[in-house]
Each structure stands twice: as structure tokens, then as C-alpha cells.
Design an enzyme around this catalytic site. Structure first.
Site, PDB file in Angstrom:
ATOM      1  N   ASP A 174     -36.803  35.314 101.896  1.00 52.78           N
ATOM      2  CA  ASP A 174     -37.396  33.998 102.184  1.00 52.78           C
ATOM      3  C   ASP A 174     -37.721  33.251 100.892  1.00 52.78           C
ATOM      4  O   ASP A 174     -38.013  33.867  99.868  1.00 52.78           O
ATOM      5  CB  ASP A 174     -38.669  34.207 103.025  1.00 52.78           C
ATOM      6  CG  ASP A 174     -39.112  32.929 103.722  1.00 52.78           C
ATOM      7  OD1 ASP A 174     -38.274  32.016 103.916  1.00 52.78           O
ATOM      8  OD2 ASP A 174     -40.303  32.841 104.072  1.00 52.78           O
ATOM      9  N   ASN A 192     -35.827  30.312  99.728  1.00 54.43           N
ATOM     10  CA  ASN A 192     -34.721  29.545  99.124  1.00 54.43           C
ATOM     11  C   ASN A 192     -35.012  28.047  99.096  1.00 54.43           C
ATOM     12  O   ASN A 192     -34.752  27.372  98.103  1.00 54.43           O
ATOM     13  CB  ASN A 192     -33.433  29.723  99.939  1.00 54.43           C
ATOM     14  CG  ASN A 192     -32.888  31.125  99.872  1.00 54.43           C
ATOM     15  OD1 ASN A 192     -33.326  31.917  99.042  1.00 54.43           O
ATOM     16  ND2 ASN A 192     -31.935  31.437 100.743  1.00 54.43           N
ATOM     17  N   ARG A 228     -37.937  26.404  99.272  1.00 53.19           N
ATOM     18  CA  ARG A 228     -39.018  26.039  98.340  1.00 53.19           C
ATOM     19  C   ARG A 228     -38.544  26.114  96.894  1.00 53.19           C
ATOM     20  O   ARG A 228     -38.901  25.286  96.059  1.00 53.19           O
ATOM     21  CB  ARG A 228     -40.222  26.974  98.541  1.00 53.19           C
ATOM     22  CG  ARG A 228     -41.110  26.569  99.696  1.00 53.19           C
ATOM     23  CD  ARG A 228     -42.034  27.679 100.099  1.00 53.19           C
ATOM     24  NE  ARG A 228     -41.341  28.686 100.890  1.00 53.19           N
ATOM     25  CZ  ARG A 228     -41.854  29.872 101.200  1.00 53.19           C
ATOM     26  NH1 ARG A 228     -43.045  30.218 100.751  1.00 53.19           N
ATOM     27  NH2 ARG A 228     -41.165  30.708 101.947  1.00 53.19           N
ATOM     28  N   ARG A 232     -32.106  21.746  99.694  1.00 55.29           N
ATOM     29  CA  ARG A 232     -32.372  23.123 100.117  1.00 55.29           C
ATOM     30  C   ARG A 232     -31.152  24.023 100.015  1.00 55.29           C
ATOM     31  O   ARG A 232     -31.257  25.203  99.693  1.00 55.29           O
ATOM     32  CB  ARG A 232     -32.896  23.131 101.560  1.00 55.29           C
ATOM     33  CG  ARG A 232     -34.264  22.484 101.712  1.00 55.29           C
ATOM     34  CD  ARG A 232     -34.682  22.433 103.180  1.00 55.29           C
ATOM     35  NE  ARG A 232     -34.692  23.769 103.759  1.00 55.29           N
ATOM     36  CZ  ARG A 232     -35.725  24.616 103.673  1.00 55.29           C
ATOM     37  NH1 ARG A 232     -36.832  24.253 103.081  1.00 55.29           N
ATOM     38  NH2 ARG A 232     -35.636  25.815 104.212  1.00 55.29           N
ATOM     39  N   HIS A 289     -30.146  27.979  98.889  1.00 52.39           N
ATOM     40  CA  HIS A 289     -29.424  28.980  99.683  1.00 52.39           C
ATOM     41  C   HIS A 289     -28.243  29.541  98.882  1.00 52.39           C
ATOM     42  O   HIS A 289     -27.935  30.722  98.947  1.00 52.39           O
ATOM     43  CB  HIS A 289     -28.927  28.367 100.993  1.00 52.39           C
ATOM     44  CG  HIS A 289     -30.038  28.012 101.947  1.00 52.39           C
ATOM     45  ND1 HIS A 289     -31.082  28.863 102.214  1.00 52.39           N
ATOM     46  CD2 HIS A 289     -30.264  26.899 102.693  1.00 52.39           C
ATOM     47  CE1 HIS A 289     -31.910  28.280 103.087  1.00 52.39           C
ATOM     48  NE2 HIS A 289     -31.432  27.091 103.382  1.00 52.39           N
ATOM     49  N   ASN A 347     -33.574  30.297 113.436  1.00 53.48           N
ATOM     50  CA  ASN A 347     -33.182  29.356 112.382  1.00 53.48           C
ATOM     51  C   ASN A 347     -32.301  28.207 112.896  1.00 53.48           C
ATOM     52  O   ASN A 347     -32.082  27.225 112.185  1.00 53.48           O
ATOM     53  CB  ASN A 347     -32.501  30.078 111.212  1.00 53.48           C
ATOM     54  CG  ASN A 347     -33.459  30.876 110.345  1.00 53.48           C
ATOM     55  OD1 ASN A 347     -33.129  31.936 109.807  1.00 53.48           O
ATOM     56  ND2 ASN A 347     -34.680  30.385 110.178  1.00 53.48           N
ATOM     57  N   TRP A 348     -31.866  28.310 114.155  1.00 46.61           N
ATOM     58  CA  TRP A 348     -31.128  27.178 114.761  1.00 46.61           C
ATOM     59  C   TRP A 348     -32.005  25.955 114.910  1.00 46.61           C
ATOM     60  O   TRP A 348     -31.502  24.851 115.136  1.00 46.61           O
ATOM     61  CB  TRP A 348     -30.612  27.566 116.151  1.00 46.61           C
ATOM     62  CG  TRP A 348     -29.600  28.660 116.146  1.00 46.61           C
ATOM     63  CD1 TRP A 348     -29.826  29.977 116.423  1.00 46.61           C
ATOM     64  CD2 TRP A 348     -28.195  28.538 115.865  1.00 46.61           C
ATOM     65  NE1 TRP A 348     -28.650  30.688 116.328  1.00 46.61           N
ATOM     66  CE2 TRP A 348     -27.642  29.827 115.989  1.00 46.61           C
ATOM     67  CE3 TRP A 348     -27.368  27.470 115.519  1.00 46.61           C
ATOM     68  CZ2 TRP A 348     -26.279  30.089 115.775  1.00 46.61           C
ATOM     69  CZ3 TRP A 348     -26.017  27.729 115.318  1.00 46.61           C
ATOM     70  CH2 TRP A 348     -25.487  29.018 115.441  1.00 46.61           C
ATOM     71  N   ARG A 368     -33.488  24.491 112.706  1.00 47.31           N
ATOM     72  CA  ARG A 368     -33.430  23.657 111.496  1.00 47.31           C
ATOM     73  C   ARG A 368     -32.450  22.494 111.684  1.00 47.31           C
ATOM     74  O   ARG A 368     -31.623  22.538 112.579  1.00 47.31           O
ATOM     75  CB  ARG A 368     -33.004  24.531 110.312  1.00 47.31           C
ATOM     76  CG  ARG A 368     -34.037  25.593 110.052  1.00 47.31           C
ATOM     77  CD  ARG A 368     -33.740  26.361 108.808  1.00 47.31           C
ATOM     78  NE  ARG A 368     -34.786  27.370 108.607  1.00 47.31           N
ATOM     79  CZ  ARG A 368     -35.055  27.940 107.461  1.00 47.31           C
ATOM     80  NH1 ARG A 368     -34.341  27.644 106.385  1.00 47.31           N
ATOM     81  NH2 ARG A 368     -36.017  28.834 107.365  1.00 47.31           N
TER      82      ARG A 368
END
Ligand code: IPE
Ligand code: IPE
Ligand code: MG
Length: 243
Positions: free
Chosen positions: A11, A13, A15, A24, A28, A59-60, A62
């Protein structure tokens, strides 16, 4: 003792990228590179199983552009890195609900599993569209089907049978779960398998994670006394938890 199985909730990525004023997806991409290096570092240390949480069933939620970008990155990763991972002795095993993955991703991950099938130094589970609840539901469905078809009896259902129908069938449960990014939660990662995992939360954001951080987490693990509900002290117990 070395943890036989380490799970990592990668976790931070987003930020990491935002801190630098970057999109973002830039985070990733950096995170993908770190994932590859972490596989090699874990292998060098003798870890037999590594699970990398790459995309959760939640996470979908997002924005579609981020989700699409993530899948493109994964496609690129598996396409470009599988041969090198195979040479390095890694065996890739994708866990999660593949039915919802975009077709090119499904195809490239199946290819990656074939290319790396001979890997004997480390098994790397990549959790893609994975959720602990999905895992339990999918095991339940398989068991119900077996009962309905008369292949097993209700009385056969126990912890071992359930474990054998999970995505991690045949593997040890994670001894150590590392979460980067500072949040002290499990976010639907391996709910069943994590029953007695040692959990190590690190503030470091995933793209900044290095081999030394893996060592720090392993040292933390080695300092714990695992009692599994009993009273026995582990060899490293020095905390006086035992009466
Ligand atoms: C983890 O990083 C990667 C995925 C969940 C795909 P995040 O994208 O959650 O990064 P933060 O938590 O927003 O910093
Ligand atoms: C957990 O991170 C999932 C992955 C690392 C793939 P999230 O960023 O999705 O978790 P929450 O939303 O902070 O719980
Ligand atoms: Mg996050």
C-alpha cells in the site's frame, strides 16, 4: 526461524506519487518495479512463498482510469518480466477471481504461469482481483457442489477441507503479513489464512520499500513468540509472557 510464507499488502503507491505532484499511476509503476525486486530479495533469503496483494475485489471502486491503468501496468509487467522471473527460479501463481479481469490480462497471466511453472526456489502468489471473502465464498461453492454431487459427505467438512479449497491450497498459511503505507488493517486480505499470522505495519510507502525493510520485517517476525492460543513459548521468547 524464517517465515515460510510472507504476505505483503503493498500500500501507498498513490500517496507516494501525490507527494511528488505526480499522477497516481506513476506510483503504481514504481511499485511494480519494487514488487519484482522484492521477489528476488525474498528468494535470496530463502522464503518459499510470497503473496503480493496487487488488486483487491474492492479496488474496482476507484476511478475507471486508475483501474484501467493498473491493468495495463500488470499486463506489461507479466509480459516483460515473466521470462526473467522464470530464470530466477520464481513460480508465479495468480490468485483471485479471474472471471472479471480484462481478457488481455487473463491471457498474459496464464502465459506467465506457464512460463514460470518450473520455478522451484520461490512461489509467488499475485493476488489479482483477490479478496479474503471471495476466497471463502468460492471455497464454499466448491464444497456445496461436491456435497450436491455426492462426492463428499457433510461430515467431511472441516478446517482441512475448507483450506484445501482456498486459493492457497497446499501452501502454508502466511507466517508474516507486512503492510506498508501505515494503515493497521487487513483490507480483505487472506481472512482465513491470516488467523495466526504475525502482522507488521510499516509507515514506509510501497515504492520506497527496499530489501532492508524486508529484513526489518523478518527480524520483527523472529522476535515474536507464537503461541497459537496455547502457552508454549517460542525459541525467541524473551518477554515473560509465560507464567
Ligand atoms: C496500493 O497503493 C496499490 C493498490 C491498491 C492497487 P494505493 O493505490 O492504495 O496507494 P494509496 O494508499 O492511495 O497511497
Ligand atoms: C489494500 O490497499 C489492497 C492492495 C494493496 C491491493 P487499499 O488501499 O485498497 O486498502 P484501503 O482502501 O486503504 O483499506
Ligand atoms: Mg491504499
Amino acid at each position: 526461524m524464517l517465515p515460510a510464507h510472507i504476505g505483503i499488502i503493498m500500500d501507498g503507491n498513490g500517496r507516494w506519487a501525490e507527494k511528488q505532484g505526480k499522477p497516481r499511476l506513476y506510483g503504481h509503476r514504481a511499485g511494480t518495479e519494487v514488487a519484482k525486486k522484492t521477489v528476488l530479495a525474498a528468494r535470496d533469503r530463502g522464503v518459499e512463498y510470497l503473496t503480493l496483494f496487487a488488486f483487491s475485489t474492492e479496488n474496482w471502486k476507484r476511478p475507471v482510469a486508475e483501474v484501467q491503468g493498473l491493468f495495463l501496468l500488470m499486463e506489461e509487467f507479466f509480459r516483460n518480466e515473466s521470462s526473467e522471473l522464470a530464470r530466477s527460479g520464481a513460480k508465479l501463481n495468480i490468485i483471485g477471481d479471474r472471471s472479471r479481469l480484462p481478457w488481455p490480462v487473463r491471457s498474459v497471466v496464464s502465459g506467465a504461469e506457464k512460463i514460470t511453472a518450473g520455478g522451484s526456489r520461490i512461489t509467488v502468489n499475485v493476488a489479482l482481483n483477490y479478496g479474503g471473502r471471495w476466497d471463502v465464498v468460492s471455497a464454499t461453492r466448491q464444497i456445496a457442489e461436491d456435497v450436491a454431487q455426492g462426492r463428499i459427505d457433510m461430515s467431511d467438512i472441516g478446517e482441512d477441507l475448507v483450506s484445501s479449497r482456498l486459493a492457497t491450497s497446499g501452501q502454508p498459511n502466511p507466517d508474516l503479513i507486512i503492510r506498508t503505507g501505515g494503515e493497521s488493517r487487513i483490507s480483505n486480505f487472506m481472512l482465513w489464512q491470516a488467523a495466526y499470522s504475525e502482522i507488521y505495519v510499516m509507515d514506509i510507502l510501497w515504492p520506497d520499500f527496499r530489501a532492508e525493510d524486508l529484513d526489518e520485517a523478518i527480524e520483527f517476525f523472529q522476535s515474536r513468540s507464537r503461541r497459537y492460543g496455547g502457552l508454549e513459548s517460542g525459541p525467541h521468547d524473551g518477554r515473560g509472557e509465560r507464567g
